[in-house]
Write an enzyme that holds these catalytic residues in place. Sequence first.
Site, PDB file in Angstrom:
ATOM      1  N   HIS A 183      -7.967  -2.790  -3.280  1.00 17.21           N
ATOM      2  CA  HIS A 183      -6.653  -2.555  -3.969  1.00 17.21           C
ATOM      3  C   HIS A 183      -6.214  -3.699  -4.879  1.00 17.21           C
ATOM      4  CE1 HIS A 183      -5.794   1.528  -2.678  1.00 17.21           C
ATOM      5  NE2 HIS A 183      -5.969   1.124  -1.633  1.00 17.21           N
ATOM      6  N   GLU A 236       0.696   3.833  -2.862  1.00 15.76           N
ATOM      7  CA  GLU A 236       0.900   5.266  -2.687  1.00 15.76           C
ATOM      8  C   GLU A 236       2.209   5.700  -2.411  1.00 15.76           C
ATOM      9  OE1 GLU A 236      -1.995   6.499   0.355  1.00 15.76           O
ATOM     10  OE2 GLU A 236      -3.805   5.550  -1.005  1.00 15.76           O
ATOM     11  N   HIS A 244       0.837  -1.234   0.126  1.00 12.89           N
ATOM     12  CA  HIS A 244       0.002  -0.128   0.045  1.00 12.89           C
ATOM     13  C   HIS A 244       0.739   1.284  -0.080  1.00 12.89           C
ATOM     14  CE1 HIS A 244      -3.028   2.995   0.912  1.00 12.89           C
ATOM     15  NE2 HIS A 244      -3.826   1.983   0.514  1.00 12.89           N
TER      16      HIS A 244
HETATM   17 CO    CO Z   1      -5.918   2.503   0.022  1.00 16.15          CO
END
Ligand code: CO
Length: 298
Positions: A239, A207, A176
Amino acid sequence: MLICHLPKFLVLLLLLLLCGSEAGAASASREGILLVAFGTSVPEAKSALEAVDQEYRRAFPGAPIVWAYTSQIIRKKLARQGINVDSIGQGLARLAQQGVKIVRVQSLHLMAGEEFAALARSVLLNIQKKPKQFEAVYLGRPLLESRQDAEETGAAILGEMARQRQKGEALVLMGHGQEHGRADLIFEGMRSVLKARDPLAFLATVEGSRTFEEMAELLGKSPAKKIWLMPLMLVAGDHARNDLAGMEADSWASRLKARGYEVQTNLKGLGEVPGIARIFIRHTKESSDDLLREPRKP
Ligand code: CO
Protein backbone atom coordinates in the site's frame (compact mmCIF):
# COMPACT_ATOMS: atom_id res chain seq x y z
CA MET A 1 42.86 -29.07 60.02
CA LEU A 2 40.50 -26.26 59.32
CA ILE A 3 42.52 -25.06 56.32
CA CYS A 4 42.55 -28.44 54.59
CA HIS A 5 38.78 -28.80 55.11
CA LEU A 6 38.00 -25.38 53.72
CA PRO A 7 38.08 -26.30 50.01
CA LYS A 8 35.66 -29.21 50.62
CA PHE A 9 33.41 -26.89 52.57
CA LEU A 10 33.52 -24.36 49.73
CA VAL A 11 32.73 -27.04 47.14
CA LEU A 12 29.77 -28.15 49.21
CA LEU A 13 28.54 -24.59 49.57
CA LEU A 14 28.91 -24.04 45.85
CA LEU A 15 26.98 -27.24 45.11
CA LEU A 16 24.21 -26.18 47.47
CA LEU A 17 24.00 -22.77 45.81
CA LEU A 18 23.91 -24.32 42.34
CA CYS A 19 21.19 -26.80 43.29
CA GLY A 20 19.25 -24.00 44.89
CA SER A 21 19.38 -21.79 41.81
CA GLU A 22 18.51 -24.69 39.54
CA ALA A 23 15.46 -25.48 41.63
CA GLY A 24 14.58 -21.81 41.45
CA ALA A 25 14.82 -21.78 37.66
CA ALA A 26 12.67 -24.90 37.39
CA SER A 27 9.94 -23.49 39.60
CA ALA A 28 9.70 -20.18 37.68
CA SER A 29 7.82 -21.02 34.48
CA ARG A 30 9.54 -19.99 31.30
CA GLU A 31 7.98 -17.05 29.49
CA GLY A 32 7.94 -16.60 25.74
CA ILE A 33 6.52 -14.12 23.27
CA LEU A 34 4.61 -14.62 20.05
CA LEU A 35 4.63 -11.50 17.90
CA VAL A 36 1.79 -11.54 15.39
CA ALA A 37 1.66 -9.26 12.36
CA PHE A 38 -0.41 -9.30 9.20
CA GLY A 39 2.88 -9.91 7.38
CA THR A 40 4.55 -8.54 4.28
CA SER A 41 6.12 -10.06 1.18
CA VAL A 42 7.94 -6.83 0.27
CA PRO A 43 11.59 -7.41 1.26
CA GLU A 44 12.29 -3.68 1.86
CA ALA A 45 9.36 -3.51 4.29
CA LYS A 46 10.87 -6.12 6.60
CA SER A 47 13.12 -3.54 8.27
CA ALA A 48 10.12 -2.33 10.29
CA LEU A 49 9.49 -5.83 11.65
CA GLU A 50 13.19 -6.28 12.41
CA ALA A 51 13.19 -3.03 14.37
CA VAL A 52 10.26 -4.27 16.48
CA ASP A 53 12.04 -7.59 16.99
CA GLN A 54 15.16 -5.85 18.29
CA GLU A 55 13.17 -3.73 20.75
CA TYR A 56 11.42 -6.85 22.08
CA ARG A 57 14.74 -8.66 22.56
CA ARG A 58 15.99 -5.68 24.53
CA ALA A 59 12.81 -5.52 26.63
CA PHE A 60 12.59 -9.27 27.31
CA PRO A 61 16.21 -10.48 27.47
CA GLY A 62 16.56 -14.25 27.22
CA ALA A 63 12.88 -14.88 26.47
CA PRO A 64 12.15 -16.88 23.30
CA ILE A 65 10.54 -14.57 20.73
CA VAL A 66 8.70 -16.13 17.81
CA TRP A 67 6.93 -14.45 14.87
CA ALA A 68 3.69 -15.39 13.14
CA TYR A 69 1.88 -13.81 10.19
CA THR A 70 -1.91 -13.90 9.99
CA SER A 71 -2.09 -13.47 6.21
CA GLN A 72 -2.35 -16.85 4.47
CA ILE A 73 -1.72 -15.22 1.09
CA ILE A 74 1.54 -13.67 2.26
CA ARG A 75 2.70 -16.84 4.03
CA LYS A 76 2.04 -18.91 0.87
CA LYS A 77 3.77 -16.35 -1.34
CA LEU A 78 6.83 -16.34 0.95
CA ALA A 79 6.84 -20.15 1.11
CA ARG A 80 7.14 -20.25 -2.70
CA GLN A 81 10.29 -18.13 -2.28
CA GLY A 82 11.62 -20.57 0.32
CA ILE A 83 10.83 -18.30 3.29
CA ASN A 84 8.75 -20.01 5.96
CA VAL A 85 6.88 -17.89 8.47
CA ASP A 86 4.75 -19.54 11.16
CA SER A 87 1.00 -19.37 11.45
CA ILE A 88 -0.33 -18.64 14.94
CA GLY A 89 -0.71 -22.37 15.69
CA GLN A 90 2.81 -23.13 14.46
CA GLY A 91 4.24 -20.22 16.45
CA LEU A 92 2.58 -21.44 19.66
CA ALA A 93 3.88 -24.97 19.03
CA ARG A 94 7.39 -23.60 18.47
CA LEU A 95 7.28 -21.80 21.83
CA ALA A 96 6.02 -24.99 23.54
CA GLN A 97 8.96 -26.92 22.01
CA GLN A 98 11.31 -24.38 23.61
CA GLY A 99 9.87 -25.16 27.02
CA VAL A 100 7.76 -22.03 27.28
CA LYS A 101 4.91 -22.30 29.80
CA ILE A 102 3.67 -18.71 29.90
CA VAL A 103 2.95 -17.18 26.51
CA ARG A 104 2.47 -13.53 25.77
CA VAL A 105 0.88 -13.17 22.36
CA GLN A 106 1.27 -9.62 21.07
CA SER A 107 -0.83 -8.26 18.24
CA LEU A 108 1.20 -5.90 16.06
CA HIS A 109 -1.96 -4.63 14.41
CA LEU A 110 -2.74 -0.95 14.57
CA MET A 111 -6.19 -1.39 16.02
CA ALA A 112 -8.67 -4.04 17.03
CA GLY A 113 -10.24 -4.40 13.60
CA GLU A 114 -10.89 -7.47 11.48
CA GLU A 115 -7.36 -8.88 11.66
CA PHE A 116 -7.15 -8.58 15.42
CA ALA A 117 -10.51 -10.32 15.87
CA ALA A 118 -9.26 -13.19 13.68
CA LEU A 119 -6.02 -13.38 15.68
CA ALA A 120 -7.87 -13.59 19.00
CA ARG A 121 -10.18 -16.30 17.66
CA SER A 122 -7.28 -18.26 16.28
CA VAL A 123 -5.39 -18.17 19.62
CA LEU A 124 -8.52 -19.33 21.46
CA LEU A 125 -9.11 -22.20 19.03
CA ASN A 126 -5.51 -23.32 19.48
CA ILE A 127 -5.87 -23.28 23.24
CA GLN A 128 -9.04 -25.38 22.96
CA LYS A 129 -7.24 -27.96 20.84
CA LYS A 130 -4.26 -28.19 23.22
CA PRO A 131 -5.50 -27.09 26.64
CA LYS A 132 -2.47 -28.50 28.51
CA GLN A 133 0.18 -26.91 26.29
CA PHE A 134 0.69 -23.81 28.46
CA GLU A 135 0.12 -22.63 32.02
CA ALA A 136 -1.04 -19.17 30.96
CA VAL A 137 -1.68 -17.33 27.70
CA TYR A 138 -1.98 -13.56 27.59
CA LEU A 139 -3.03 -11.48 24.60
CA GLY A 140 -1.55 -8.01 24.22
CA ARG A 141 -3.86 -5.41 22.66
CA PRO A 142 -3.02 -3.64 19.38
CA LEU A 143 -1.31 -0.24 19.06
CA LEU A 144 -4.24 2.14 19.24
CA GLU A 145 -6.79 1.71 22.01
CA SER A 146 -6.42 4.46 24.56
CA ARG A 147 -5.94 8.19 24.48
CA GLN A 148 -2.41 7.57 25.80
CA ASP A 149 -1.70 5.21 22.87
CA ALA A 150 -2.85 7.83 20.36
CA GLU A 151 -0.85 10.61 22.08
CA GLU A 152 2.32 8.52 22.13
CA THR A 153 1.82 7.41 18.51
CA GLY A 154 1.18 11.01 17.43
CA ALA A 155 4.29 12.22 19.26
CA ALA A 156 6.41 9.45 17.69
CA ILE A 157 5.21 10.18 14.13
CA LEU A 158 5.57 13.95 14.42
CA GLY A 159 8.99 13.48 16.05
CA GLU A 160 10.09 11.25 13.19
CA MET A 161 8.86 13.76 10.58
CA ALA A 162 10.37 16.76 12.38
CA ARG A 163 13.80 15.76 11.06
CA GLN A 164 12.86 16.44 7.43
CA ARG A 165 9.66 18.43 7.44
CA GLN A 166 9.89 22.23 7.52
CA LYS A 167 7.45 24.73 8.99
CA GLY A 168 4.33 25.18 6.85
CA GLU A 169 4.66 21.77 5.18
CA ALA A 170 1.75 19.39 5.60
CA LEU A 171 1.89 15.75 6.67
CA VAL A 172 -0.56 13.28 5.11
CA LEU A 173 -0.83 9.82 6.67
CA MET A 174 -2.32 6.81 4.91
CA GLY A 175 -4.13 4.34 7.16
CA HIS A 176 -5.62 1.07 5.95
CA GLY A 177 -9.16 0.95 7.28
CA GLN A 178 -11.90 -1.45 6.35
CA GLU A 179 -14.85 -1.04 4.02
CA HIS A 180 -17.54 -2.05 6.53
CA GLY A 181 -16.35 0.69 8.81
CA ARG A 182 -14.68 -1.40 11.48
CA ALA A 183 -11.93 0.80 13.00
CA ASP A 184 -13.28 4.01 11.42
CA LEU A 185 -13.70 5.56 14.87
CA ILE A 186 -10.20 4.64 15.99
CA PHE A 187 -8.91 6.51 12.96
CA GLU A 188 -11.09 9.48 13.87
CA GLY A 189 -9.62 9.43 17.38
CA MET A 190 -6.10 9.28 16.01
CA ARG A 191 -6.90 12.06 13.57
CA SER A 192 -8.21 14.30 16.32
CA VAL A 193 -5.14 13.74 18.51
CA LEU A 194 -2.83 14.49 15.57
CA LYS A 195 -4.78 17.61 14.62
CA ALA A 196 -4.56 18.95 18.17
CA ARG A 197 -0.79 18.42 18.14
CA ASP A 198 -0.28 19.73 14.61
CA PRO A 199 -2.93 21.51 12.51
CA LEU A 200 -1.07 20.57 9.32
CA ALA A 201 -1.30 16.81 9.98
CA PHE A 202 -3.92 15.00 7.89
CA LEU A 203 -5.08 11.42 7.74
CA ALA A 204 -7.12 9.32 5.33
CA THR A 205 -7.58 5.60 4.70
CA VAL A 206 -7.36 3.20 1.76
CA GLU A 207 -10.56 1.32 2.57
CA GLY A 208 -12.14 3.15 5.49
CA SER A 209 -14.74 5.91 5.34
CA ARG A 210 -12.21 8.73 5.74
CA THR A 211 -11.40 9.06 2.05
CA PHE A 212 -8.62 10.69 0.09
CA GLU A 213 -11.10 13.21 -1.42
CA GLU A 214 -12.31 14.29 2.00
CA MET A 215 -8.74 14.71 3.20
CA ALA A 216 -7.71 16.58 0.04
CA GLU A 217 -10.56 19.03 0.52
CA LEU A 218 -9.39 19.85 4.08
CA LEU A 219 -5.82 20.05 2.84
CA GLY A 220 -6.96 22.54 0.18
CA LYS A 221 -8.20 24.88 2.93
CA SER A 222 -4.75 24.90 4.57
CA PRO A 223 -1.92 27.16 3.40
CA ALA A 224 0.40 24.17 2.74
CA LYS A 225 2.10 23.96 -0.65
CA LYS A 226 4.44 21.09 0.13
CA ILE A 227 3.29 17.73 1.47
CA TRP A 228 5.02 14.85 3.19
CA LEU A 229 3.41 11.44 2.73
CA MET A 230 3.84 8.61 5.21
CA PRO A 231 2.04 5.30 5.80
CA LEU A 232 0.14 4.88 9.07
CA MET A 233 0.89 1.18 8.91
CA LEU A 234 3.29 -1.14 10.73
CA VAL A 235 5.30 -1.78 7.57
CA ALA A 236 5.77 0.26 4.41
CA GLY A 237 4.61 -2.56 2.14
CA ASP A 238 2.49 -2.74 -0.96
CA HIS A 239 0.00 0.00 0.00
CA ALA A 240 2.75 2.43 0.95
CA ARG A 241 4.90 1.76 -2.10
CA ASN A 242 2.09 1.67 -4.67
CA ASP A 243 -1.14 3.28 -3.45
CA LEU A 244 0.62 6.01 -1.52
CA ALA A 245 3.92 6.78 -3.22
CA GLY A 246 3.64 4.91 -6.56
CA MET A 247 4.21 6.44 -10.00
CA GLU A 248 0.77 5.45 -11.31
CA ALA A 249 -1.74 8.23 -11.88
CA ASP A 250 -4.07 6.99 -9.11
CA SER A 251 -1.53 6.97 -6.26
CA TRP A 252 -1.96 9.62 -3.59
CA ALA A 253 1.40 11.13 -4.55
CA SER A 254 0.33 11.49 -8.20
CA ARG A 255 -3.10 12.84 -7.32
CA LEU A 256 -1.61 15.45 -5.00
CA LYS A 257 1.01 16.42 -7.57
CA ALA A 258 -1.81 16.83 -10.11
CA ARG A 259 -3.40 19.30 -7.68
CA GLY A 260 -0.23 21.38 -7.76
CA TYR A 261 1.48 20.28 -4.55
CA GLU A 262 5.13 19.50 -4.13
CA VAL A 263 5.20 15.96 -2.72
CA GLN A 264 7.82 14.11 -0.66
CA THR A 265 7.47 10.66 0.86
CA ASN A 266 8.79 9.01 3.99
CA LEU A 267 8.56 5.28 3.37
CA LYS A 268 9.07 4.15 6.91
CA GLY A 269 6.72 1.67 8.53
CA LEU A 270 5.60 2.56 12.06
CA GLY A 271 7.61 -0.39 13.35
CA GLU A 272 10.82 1.50 12.66
CA VAL A 273 9.61 4.85 13.95
CA PRO A 274 11.30 5.42 17.33
CA GLY A 275 8.79 5.19 20.17
CA ILE A 276 6.22 2.95 18.49
CA ALA A 277 7.63 -0.44 19.58
CA ARG A 278 7.64 0.87 23.15
CA ILE A 279 3.82 1.18 23.00
CA PHE A 280 3.45 -2.45 21.90
CA ILE A 281 5.86 -3.52 24.65
CA ARG A 282 3.78 -1.63 27.23
CA HIS A 283 0.70 -3.50 25.99
CA THR A 284 2.55 -6.82 26.23
CA LYS A 285 3.50 -6.10 29.84
CA GLU A 286 0.03 -4.80 30.72
CA SER A 287 -1.95 -7.80 29.43
CA SER A 288 -3.15 -9.64 32.53
CA ASP A 289 -6.21 -11.59 31.41
CA ASP A 290 -5.18 -15.22 31.17
CA LEU A 291 -7.09 -16.75 28.24
CA LEU A 292 -6.89 -20.17 29.92
CA ARG A 293 -9.04 -19.01 32.82
CA GLU A 294 -12.67 -17.98 33.22
CA PRO A 295 -13.09 -14.21 33.17
CA ARG A 296 -13.27 -12.64 36.60
CA LYS A 297 -16.93 -12.44 37.57
CA PRO A 298 -18.07 -8.91 38.27
CO1 CO B 1 -4.83 -3.95 2.07
